[in-house]
Design a protein around this motif. Sequence first.
Motif, PDB file in Angstrom:
ATOM      1  N   UNK A   1     -77.563 122.735 -42.824  1.00 51.93           N
ATOM      2  CA  UNK A   1     -77.714 122.251 -44.192  1.00 51.93           C
ATOM      3  C   UNK A   1     -77.175 120.835 -44.304  1.00 51.93           C
ATOM      4  N   UNK A   2     -77.949 119.967 -44.956  1.00 52.20           N
ATOM      5  CA  UNK A   2     -77.493 118.612 -45.259  1.00 52.20           C
ATOM      6  C   UNK A   2     -77.174 118.542 -46.744  1.00 52.20           C
ATOM      7  N   UNK A   3     -75.939 118.206 -47.077  1.00 54.52           N
ATOM      8  CA  UNK A   3     -75.513 118.077 -48.467  1.00 54.52           C
ATOM      9  C   UNK A   3     -75.446 116.592 -48.824  1.00 54.52           C
ATOM     10  N   UNK A   4     -76.246 116.197 -49.798  1.00 55.39           N
ATOM     11  CA  UNK A   4     -76.172 114.819 -50.294  1.00 55.39           C
ATOM     12  C   UNK A   4     -75.037 114.749 -51.309  1.00 55.39           C
ATOM     13  N   UNK A   5     -73.882 114.256 -50.846  1.00 56.68           N
ATOM     14  CA  UNK A   5     -72.688 114.255 -51.688  1.00 56.68           C
ATOM     15  C   UNK A   5     -72.301 112.860 -52.159  1.00 56.68           C
ATOM     16  N   UNK A   6     -73.206 111.901 -52.069  1.00 60.57           N
ATOM     17  CA  UNK A   6     -72.842 110.523 -52.395  1.00 60.57           C
ATOM     18  C   UNK A   6     -72.434 110.395 -53.859  1.00 60.57           C
ATOM     19  N   UNK A   7     -73.253 110.887 -54.765  1.00 58.56           N
ATOM     20  CA  UNK A   7     -72.898 110.800 -56.187  1.00 58.56           C
ATOM     21  C   UNK A   7     -71.730 111.714 -56.552  1.00 58.56           C
ATOM     22  N   UNK A   8     -71.703 112.966 -56.061  1.00 56.52           N
ATOM     23  CA  UNK A   8     -70.516 113.786 -56.322  1.00 56.52           C
ATOM     24  C   UNK A   8     -69.232 113.161 -55.785  1.00 56.52           C
ATOM     25  N   UNK A   9     -69.329 112.480 -54.649  1.00 57.20           N
ATOM     26  CA  UNK A   9     -68.181 111.770 -54.078  1.00 57.20           C
ATOM     27  C   UNK A   9     -67.676 110.726 -55.063  1.00 57.20           C
ATOM     28  N   UNK A  10     -68.599 109.980 -55.652  1.00 60.40           N
ATOM     29  CA  UNK A  10     -68.195 108.987 -56.647  1.00 60.40           C
ATOM     30  C   UNK A  10     -67.573 109.658 -57.867  1.00 60.40           C
ATOM     31  N   UNK A  11     -68.240 110.673 -58.388  1.00 62.65           N
ATOM     32  CA  UNK A  11     -67.786 111.306 -59.632  1.00 62.65           C
ATOM     33  C   UNK A  11     -66.458 112.036 -59.452  1.00 62.65           C
ATOM     34  N   UNK A  12     -66.271 112.671 -58.308  1.00 58.24           N
ATOM     35  CA  UNK A  12     -65.060 113.466 -58.087  1.00 58.24           C
ATOM     36  C   UNK A  12     -63.852 112.616 -57.711  1.00 58.24           C
ATOM     37  N   UNK A  13     -64.086 111.514 -56.983  1.00 58.58           N
ATOM     38  CA  UNK A  13     -62.953 110.781 -56.411  1.00 58.58           C
ATOM     39  C   UNK A  13     -63.011 109.274 -56.637  1.00 58.58           C
ATOM     40  N   UNK A  14     -64.101 108.632 -56.238  1.00 62.38           N
ATOM     41  CA  UNK A  14     -64.104 107.164 -56.182  1.00 62.38           C
ATOM     42  C   UNK A  14     -63.827 106.534 -57.536  1.00 62.38           C
ATOM     43  N   UNK A  15     -64.420 107.054 -58.592  1.00 67.76           N
ATOM     44  CA  UNK A  15     -64.236 106.396 -59.885  1.00 67.76           C
ATOM     45  C   UNK A  15     -62.774 106.383 -60.314  1.00 67.76           C
ATOM     46  N   UNK A  16     -62.026 107.400 -59.914  1.00 62.83           N
ATOM     47  CA  UNK A  16     -60.600 107.416 -60.254  1.00 62.83           C
ATOM     48  C   UNK A  16     -59.806 106.443 -59.386  1.00 62.83           C
ATOM     49  N   UNK A  17     -60.279 106.200 -58.163  1.00 68.52           N
ATOM     50  CA  UNK A  17     -59.651 105.180 -57.326  1.00 68.52           C
ATOM     51  C   UNK A  17     -59.870 103.791 -57.924  1.00 68.52           C
ATOM     52  N   UNK A  18     -61.027 103.596 -58.569  1.00 70.27           N
ATOM     53  CA  UNK A  18     -61.283 102.332 -59.266  1.00 70.27           C
ATOM     54  C   UNK A  18     -60.430 102.249 -60.527  1.00 70.27           C
ATOM     55  N   UNK A  19     -60.458 103.300 -61.326  1.00 73.31           N
ATOM     56  CA  UNK A  19     -59.672 103.301 -62.576  1.00 73.31           C
ATOM     57  C   UNK A  19     -58.195 103.015 -62.294  1.00 73.31           C
ATOM     58  N   UNK A  20     -57.690 103.527 -61.168  1.00 74.25           N
ATOM     59  CA  UNK A  20     -56.286 103.343 -60.825  1.00 74.25           C
ATOM     60  C   UNK A  20     -56.013 102.120 -59.970  1.00 74.25           C
ATOM     61  N   UNK A  21     -57.067 101.379 -59.591  1.00 70.42           N
ATOM     62  CA  UNK A  21     -56.924 100.231 -58.681  1.00 70.42           C
ATOM     63  C   UNK A  21     -56.150 100.641 -57.424  1.00 70.42           C
ATOM     64  N   UNK A  22     -56.531 101.776 -56.849  1.00 71.26           N
ATOM     65  CA  UNK A  22     -55.749 102.390 -55.784  1.00 71.26           C
ATOM     66  C   UNK A  22     -56.009 101.717 -54.440  1.00 71.26           C
ATOM     67  N   UNK A  23     -54.940 101.157 -53.876  1.00 69.82           N
ATOM     68  CA  UNK A  23     -54.932 100.633 -52.519  1.00 69.82           C
ATOM     69  C   UNK A  23     -53.681 101.172 -51.830  1.00 69.82           C
ATOM     70  N   UNK A  24     -53.869 102.013 -50.843  1.00 73.95           N
ATOM     71  CA  UNK A  24     -52.734 102.592 -50.120  1.00 73.95           C
ATOM     72  C   UNK A  24     -51.926 101.483 -49.454  1.00 73.95           C
ATOM     73  N   UNK A  25     -50.622 101.477 -49.705  1.00 68.65           N
ATOM     74  CA  UNK A  25     -49.739 100.427 -49.190  1.00 68.65           C
ATOM     75  C   UNK A  25     -50.246  99.030 -49.550  1.00 68.65           C
ATOM     76  N   UNK A  26     -50.838  98.925 -50.739  1.00 64.36           N
ATOM     77  CA  UNK A  26     -51.377  97.656 -51.246  1.00 64.36           C
ATOM     78  C   UNK A  26     -52.445  97.060 -50.338  1.00 64.36           C
ATOM     79  N   UNK A  27     -53.081  97.892 -49.523  1.00 66.53           N
ATOM     80  CA  UNK A  27     -54.024  97.378 -48.528  1.00 66.53           C
ATOM     81  C   UNK A  27     -55.316  98.179 -48.450  1.00 66.53           C
TER      82      UNK A  27
END
Length: 398
Positions: A60-86
Amino acid sequence: MKKIVLGFSGGLDTSYCVKYLTEDKGYEVHSVIVNTGGFSADELGAIEAHAYALGVKTHTTVDAVRPYYERIIRYLVFGNVLKNNTYPLSVSAERLVQALHIAEHAQKLGADAVAHGSTGAGNDQVRFDMIFHILVPGLEILTPIRDQRLSREQEIQYLKDKGVTMNFEKAQYSINKGLWGTSVGGRETLRSNGFLPEEAWPTPVTRTGSEDVTLRFEKGQLLAVNGTEYSHPVEAIQALQELAAPYGIGRDIHVGDTIIGIKGRVGFEAAAPILIIKAHHALEKHVLTKWQLTWKDQLALFYGNWLHEGQILDPVMRDIEAFFEKSQEQVTGTVFLQLHPYRYQVTGIESPFDLMSSKFGAYGEMNSGWTGEDVRGFSKIFGNQTAIFHQVKNSSHD
């Protein structure tokens, strides 16, 4: 036969897992690949064919690109998240969404067990194990590479003995590509000194000169690049990556603490994530208040670290995401950037919610909302508690 769901990438480790689980352990193997933006249609087709050639029951191939954004990436943007400022958490965030989808697939199939190809040396084993323990607690977790402490040479010999033909050549640099960046590992990242050479980076630097770029955000989400509107932020991210990566922007080496307690280095190429986070942060500094920014910074530091360590299912993460979401109500506007080979500049923003408005005064130039006497009284009251402290301290020494 017992059903087992295997997270499958088509590489050496997961190819070994298919053969071992089917022929040595007697499982009915159902492989699943979760695409988080790193595979083309042709690559996914080749991986599927390889899985069936190895002997899986279903793939099975799961196209998770949009769910990846909705579940995680958008919150990394909202929080300006950079691990160890990098580091924009390219791989760690990706592994979590993959684990979530593999667990969901195991539930859907009514599997008896779940498996992954992690070794015993890195972070991914913890991320996969933990999510499986939480979401599919009754299922056995099998990790053949980790459990048998196999070397690469042992895996290759086993597959050859089973008649498997595939590319066994080890690439000089390991590449893991996804929507939120590409990791690059090689001999230079195994020691504390040394940068990756030009040939190690997936995207060659082909652009010269400078280029002006505009990014338009609406409630914290990127929806337009250079005036072109996109129906979903994923499309805007992909467009910006294609535009900026050939400048060599977003290349760096992250040094961090692994979940299992050792230090590690990894190279990464993340032009779009770095530009989006820096542009978004610049916009926020104009439209949010001092204390909104202060608390966001503190919550984002915890959120990024806890996400990196696999704790995406901790309910506190939903609480922080709710704060992030609320904070983005006025994060709307256009950010102006200038791209150059290997560097960039954020040159300014325009927003209807910009708090840097001349009608309230210009810093260091003029004021229109208060008088000098107002400031004189404010300064006295604002420092009153500290003044009392020092007066008491000094009098106690007399």
